[in-house]
Design a protein around this motif. Structure first.
Motif, PDB file in Angstrom:
ATOM      1  N   LEU A   1      12.832  48.326  51.771  1.00 34.35           N
ATOM      2  CA  LEU A   1      13.436  49.518  51.462  1.00 34.35           C
ATOM      3  C   LEU A   1      15.001  49.059  51.720  1.00 34.35           C
ATOM      4  N   THR A   2      15.870  49.480  50.902  1.00 39.58           N
ATOM      5  CA  THR A   2      17.407  49.302  50.921  1.00 39.58           C
ATOM      6  C   THR A   2      17.810  50.762  50.899  1.00 39.58           C
ATOM      7  N   ILE A   3      18.871  50.852  51.714  1.00 38.77           N
ATOM      8  CA  ILE A   3      19.588  51.816  51.838  1.00 38.77           C
ATOM      9  C   ILE A   3      21.141  51.487  51.805  1.00 38.77           C
ATOM     10  N   ASP A   4      21.775  51.741  50.625  1.00 41.56           N
ATOM     11  CA  ASP A   4      22.882  50.929  50.340  1.00 41.56           C
ATOM     12  C   ASP A   4      24.187  52.255  50.089  1.00 41.56           C
ATOM     13  N   GLY A   5      25.051  52.241  50.643  1.00 41.09           N
ATOM     14  CA  GLY A   5      25.923  53.716  50.994  1.00 41.09           C
ATOM     15  C   GLY A   5      27.156  53.727  49.872  1.00 41.09           C
ATOM     16  N   ARG A   6      26.881  52.524  48.972  1.00 39.11           N
ATOM     17  CA  ARG A   6      27.966  52.410  47.784  1.00 39.11           C
ATOM     18  C   ARG A   6      27.438  53.301  46.750  1.00 39.11           C
ATOM     19  N   ALA A   7      28.609  53.977  45.979  1.00 37.11           N
ATOM     20  CA  ALA A   7      28.145  54.810  44.610  1.00 37.11           C
ATOM     21  C   ALA A   7      27.728  53.535  43.580  1.00 37.11           C
ATOM     22  N   GLY A   8      26.345  53.530  43.166  1.00 35.81           N
ATOM     23  CA  GLY A   8      25.801  52.813  42.259  1.00 35.81           C
ATOM     24  C   GLY A   8      25.822  51.366  42.613  1.00 35.81           C
ATOM     25  N   GLY A   9      25.731  51.189  44.144  1.00 41.56           N
ATOM     26  CA  GLY A   9      25.624  49.971  44.538  1.00 41.56           C
ATOM     27  C   GLY A   9      26.530  48.773  44.520  1.00 41.56           C
ATOM     28  N   THR A  10      27.777  49.199  43.957  1.00 44.57           N
ATOM     29  CA  THR A  10      28.817  48.412  43.747  1.00 44.57           C
ATOM     30  C   THR A  10      30.161  48.635  44.608  1.00 44.57           C
ATOM     31  N   GLY A  11      30.876  47.663  44.756  1.00 44.17           N
ATOM     32  CA  GLY A  11      32.309  48.016  45.548  1.00 44.17           C
ATOM     33  C   GLY A  11      31.932  47.680  46.984  1.00 44.17           C
TER      34      GLY A  11
ATOM     35  N   ARG B   1      32.328  52.760  51.601  1.00 43.74           N
ATOM     36  CA  ARG B   1      31.190  53.223  52.127  1.00 43.74           C
ATOM     37  C   ARG B   1      31.252  54.970  51.880  1.00 43.74           C
ATOM     38  N   GLN B   2      30.006  55.399  50.986  1.00 42.72           N
ATOM     39  CA  GLN B   2      30.126  56.742  50.722  1.00 42.72           C
ATOM     40  C   GLN B   2      28.936  57.509  51.272  1.00 42.72           C
ATOM     41  N   LEU B   3      28.198  56.672  52.094  1.00 40.12           N
ATOM     42  CA  LEU B   3      27.125  57.499  52.755  1.00 40.12           C
ATOM     43  C   LEU B   3      27.664  57.446  54.429  1.00 40.12           C
ATOM     44  N   SER B   4      27.180  58.800  54.994  1.00 41.74           N
ATOM     45  CA  SER B   4      27.275  58.571  56.526  1.00 41.74           C
ATOM     46  C   SER B   4      26.126  59.173  56.749  1.00 41.74           C
ATOM     47  N   ILE B   5      25.570  58.664  58.028  1.00 44.99           N
ATOM     48  CA  ILE B   5      24.322  59.352  58.743  1.00 44.99           C
ATOM     49  C   ILE B   5      24.778  59.676  59.890  1.00 44.99           C
ATOM     50  N   ILE B   6      24.961  60.957  60.135  1.00 38.22           N
ATOM     51  CA  ILE B   6      25.218  61.792  61.600  1.00 38.22           C
ATOM     52  C   ILE B   6      24.189  62.267  62.348  1.00 38.22           C
ATOM     53  N   ASN B   7      24.068  62.034  63.569  1.00 36.12           N
ATOM     54  CA  ASN B   7      22.960  62.675  64.186  1.00 36.12           C
ATOM     55  C   ASN B   7      23.426  63.067  65.532  1.00 36.12           C
ATOM     56  N   ASN B   8      23.455  64.393  65.775  1.00 34.46           N
ATOM     57  CA  ASN B   8      24.201  65.138  67.213  1.00 34.46           C
ATOM     58  C   ASN B   8      23.193  64.538  68.318  1.00 34.46           C
ATOM     59  N   TRP B   9      21.864  63.927  68.139  1.00 35.21           N
ATOM     60  CA  TRP B   9      21.292  63.944  69.219  1.00 35.21           C
ATOM     61  C   TRP B   9      20.300  62.985  68.998  1.00 35.21           C
ATOM     62  N   GLY B  10      20.656  61.495  69.301  1.00 34.23           N
ATOM     63  CA  GLY B  10      19.667  60.799  69.309  1.00 34.23           C
ATOM     64  C   GLY B  10      20.188  59.309  68.230  1.00 34.23           C
ATOM     65  N   THR B  11      18.940  58.534  68.048  1.00 33.53           N
ATOM     66  CA  THR B  11      19.096  57.539  66.984  1.00 33.53           C
ATOM     67  C   THR B  11      19.576  57.883  65.527  1.00 33.53           C
ATOM     68  N   THR B  12      20.382  57.314  65.009  1.00 30.04           N
ATOM     69  CA  THR B  12      20.558  57.406  63.498  1.00 30.04           C
ATOM     70  C   THR B  12      19.712  56.664  62.614  1.00 30.04           C
ATOM     71  N   VAL B  13      19.390  55.369  62.882  1.00 31.59           N
ATOM     72  CA  VAL B  13      18.536  54.571  62.225  1.00 31.59           C
ATOM     73  C   VAL B  13      17.727  53.986  62.949  1.00 31.59           C
ATOM     74  N   ALA B  14      16.177  53.976  62.760  1.00 33.36           N
ATOM     75  CA  ALA B  14      15.056  53.331  63.722  1.00 33.36           C
ATOM     76  C   ALA B  14      14.501  52.444  62.759  1.00 33.36           C
ATOM     77  N   PHE B  15      14.505  51.267  62.970  1.00 35.15           N
ATOM     78  CA  PHE B  15      13.541  50.095  62.352  1.00 35.15           C
ATOM     79  C   PHE B  15      12.297  50.219  63.158  1.00 35.15           C
ATOM     80  N   ARG B  16      11.207  50.627  63.004  1.00 36.56           N
ATOM     81  CA  ARG B  16      10.040  50.769  63.986  1.00 36.56           C
ATOM     82  C   ARG B  16       9.064  50.050  63.014  1.00 36.56           C
ATOM     83  N   ASN B  17       8.446  49.006  63.877  1.00 40.91           N
ATOM     84  CA  ASN B  17       7.223  48.158  63.252  1.00 40.91           C
ATOM     85  C   ASN B  17       7.679  47.957  61.776  1.00 40.91           C
TER      86      ASN B  17
END
Length: 158
Positions: free
Chosen positions: A1-11, A14-30
């Motif tokens: 899986l690739t999460i790329d925060g750029r528009a069209g994957g170029t440049g 950063r145009q993607l924000s992950i904001i969590n008001n309680w806890g982990t924003t990204v978890a790589f689990r197994n």
């Protein structure tokens, strides 16, 4: 899986924000062979614990950890509030290991105890070209092992 925060994957914007008001924003689990690129990750509140991380690499009830994952050109921070004790955290159970994960060219800032906390679950990690900073004074939390920019316990870093 690739999460790329750029528009069209170029440049470089950063145009993607992950904001969590309680806890982990990204978890790589197994999980393995994933990429998180050009994303802003902000968490604002986390229970006061050493197992807290804005981005976590961990294993749960598995013999295998989270391996060969890449976090690249991301902006990772606490935001406002008490936040996590770590911006990047690695942990496993069952003697599993998180192997060959990479943190590359990221901004890690506004942390509460450590930007990166790797314990004996982390093997052959690459931490390359990152910026570590805090705009306000670090208020010691009297954590076991003390507060530091990077905390490494029995890990192997390349």
């Amino acid at each position: 899986l690739t999460i790329d925060g750029r528009a069209g994957g170029t440049g470089t914007t950063r145009q993607l924000s992950i904001i969590n008001n309680w806890g982990t924003t990204v978890a790589f689990r197994n999980s393995s062979n994933n990429k998180l690129r050009y994303v802003t990750c902000i968490t604002t509140t986390q229970p006061f614990t050493t197992t807290a991380g804005n981005i976590q690499f961990f294993s749960y009830n598995s013999l295998f950890g989270s391996n060969n994952n890449l976090v690249e050109n991301c902006d990772i921070s606490l935001g406002s509030g008490s936040g996590p004790t770590s911006l990047i955290y690695s942990s496993t159970g069952n003697n599993a290991k998180n192997i060959n994960d990479s943190i590359v060219n990221c901004n890690l800032h506004e942390f509460s105890s450590w930007t990166i906390y790797l314990n004996d679950s982390a093997l052959q990690w690459k931490i390359i070209g990152n910026s570590f900073y805090k705009q306000t004074p670090l208020v010691p939390r009297n954590m076991v092992g003390g507060d530091a920019i990077i905390k490494i316990e029995e890990s192997m870093i390349l």
